[in-house]
Write a protein that holds these residues in place. Structure first.
Motif, PDB file in Angstrom:
ATOM      1  N   LEU A   1       0.871  -1.180   0.000  1.00  0.00           N
ATOM      2  CA  LEU A   1       0.000   0.000   0.000  1.00  0.00           C
ATOM      3  C   LEU A   1       0.900   1.218   0.000  1.00  0.00           C
ATOM      4  N   HIS A   2       0.618   2.131  -0.906  1.00  0.00           N
ATOM      5  CA  HIS A   2       1.476   3.305  -0.990  1.00  0.00           C
ATOM      6  C   HIS A   2       0.668   4.599  -0.923  1.00  0.00           C
ATOM      7  N   ASP A   3       0.928   5.379   0.114  1.00  0.00           N
ATOM      8  CA  ASP A   3       0.400   6.736   0.271  1.00  0.00           C
ATOM      9  C   ASP A   3      -1.125   6.782   0.100  1.00  0.00           C
TER      10      ASP A   3
ATOM     11  N   HIS B   1      -4.719   7.735   0.771  1.00  0.00           N
ATOM     12  CA  HIS B   1      -5.519   8.807   1.375  1.00  0.00           C
ATOM     13  C   HIS B   1      -6.990   8.544   1.085  1.00  0.00           C
TER      14      HIS B   1
ATOM     15  N   LEU C   1      -7.984   8.268   6.245  1.00  0.00           N
ATOM     16  CA  LEU C   1      -6.652   7.701   6.024  1.00  0.00           C
ATOM     17  C   LEU C   1      -5.764   8.788   5.435  1.00  0.00           C
ATOM     18  N   LYS C   2      -4.630   9.014   6.072  1.00  0.00           N
ATOM     19  CA  LYS C   2      -3.823  10.192   5.721  1.00  0.00           C
ATOM     20  C   LYS C   2      -2.413   9.789   5.321  1.00  0.00           C
TER      21      LYS C   2
ATOM     22  N   ILE D   1      -1.203   6.203   4.133  1.00  0.00           N
ATOM     23  CA  ILE D   1      -0.831   4.890   4.680  1.00  0.00           C
ATOM     24  C   ILE D   1       0.162   4.206   3.745  1.00  0.00           C
ATOM     25  N   ASP D   2       1.312   3.846   4.294  1.00  0.00           N
ATOM     26  CA  ASP D   2       2.302   3.030   3.583  1.00  0.00           C
ATOM     27  C   ASP D   2       2.473   1.732   4.361  1.00  0.00           C
ATOM     28  N   LEU D   3       2.173   0.609   3.722  1.00  0.00           N
ATOM     29  CA  LEU D   3       2.269  -0.680   4.410  1.00  0.00           C
ATOM     30  C   LEU D   3       2.690  -1.757   3.417  1.00  0.00           C
TER      31      LEU D   3
ATOM     32  N   ILE E   1      -4.274  -5.462  12.420  1.00  0.00           N
ATOM     33  CA  ILE E   1      -4.353  -4.006  12.330  1.00  0.00           C
ATOM     34  C   ILE E   1      -5.203  -3.538  13.512  1.00  0.00           C
TER      35      ILE E   1
ATOM     36  N   LYS F   1      -9.913   1.327  10.144  1.00  0.00           N
ATOM     37  CA  LYS F   1      -9.503  -0.051   9.824  1.00  0.00           C
ATOM     38  C   LYS F   1     -10.397  -0.659   8.731  1.00  0.00           C
TER      39      LYS F   1
ATOM     40  N   LEU G   1      -9.798   0.894   5.403  1.00  0.00           N
ATOM     41  CA  LEU G   1      -8.584   0.362   4.773  1.00  0.00           C
ATOM     42  C   LEU G   1      -8.841  -1.027   4.193  1.00  0.00           C
TER      43      LEU G   1
END
Ligand SMILES: Nc1ncnc2c1ncn2[C@@H]1O[C@H](COP(=O)(O)OP(=O)(O)OP(=O)(O)O)[C@@H](O)[C@H]1O
Ligand SMILES: [Mg+2]
Length: 99
Positions: free
Chosen positions: A6-8, A10, A23-24, A26-28, A38, A46, A49
């Protein structure tokens, strides 16, 4: 390269024109076979996401990459295959069919 990246991410909800960011950025990364929890306060985002990871919510910014392939929500066939063959999860409210 992780299995799921997951990249950036929002995501905001809107009440009229008023924006409520959830969501501001999220990098995972998730590795294949990894067991991940989570955790977060109620209303923390949650389920929001999970809906993005699960390919249900397409109204967000950022990217979801699975095995090096970034999901493109405009490609219905790709999304169908993703939901049918790659991802599966149990909804918080179950959404099971009663018999
Ligand atoms: N469809 C929606 N429309 C508007 N706001 C929403 C919607 N879904 C969630 N929200 C809001 O977004 C925020 C995040 O909600 P979310 O359900 O993702 O949180 P959660 O971490 O799963 O909470 P819980 O632990 O209670 O399940 C909350 O403020 C919630 O009220
Ligand atoms: Mg939830």
């Amino acid at each position: 390269m992780a299995f799921l990246e997951l990249h950036d991410i929002h995501k905001s909800y809107y009440l009229g024109k008023e924006e409520f960011p959830v969501l501001k950025g999220i990098d995972l990364d998730f590795e294949l076979g990894e067991f991940v929890s989570i955790l977060g306060e109620s209303g923390g985002g949650k389920s929001t996401l999970m809906n993005i990871i699960g390919g249900l919510d397409r109204n967000f910014d950022g990217s979801v990459t699975i095995q090096g392939q970034t999901l493109d929500h405009t490609k219905e066939k790709q999304m169908d295959n993703y939901r049918r063959g790659t991802i599966g999860y149990i909804y918080q409210s179950y959404n099971l069919i009663s018999i």
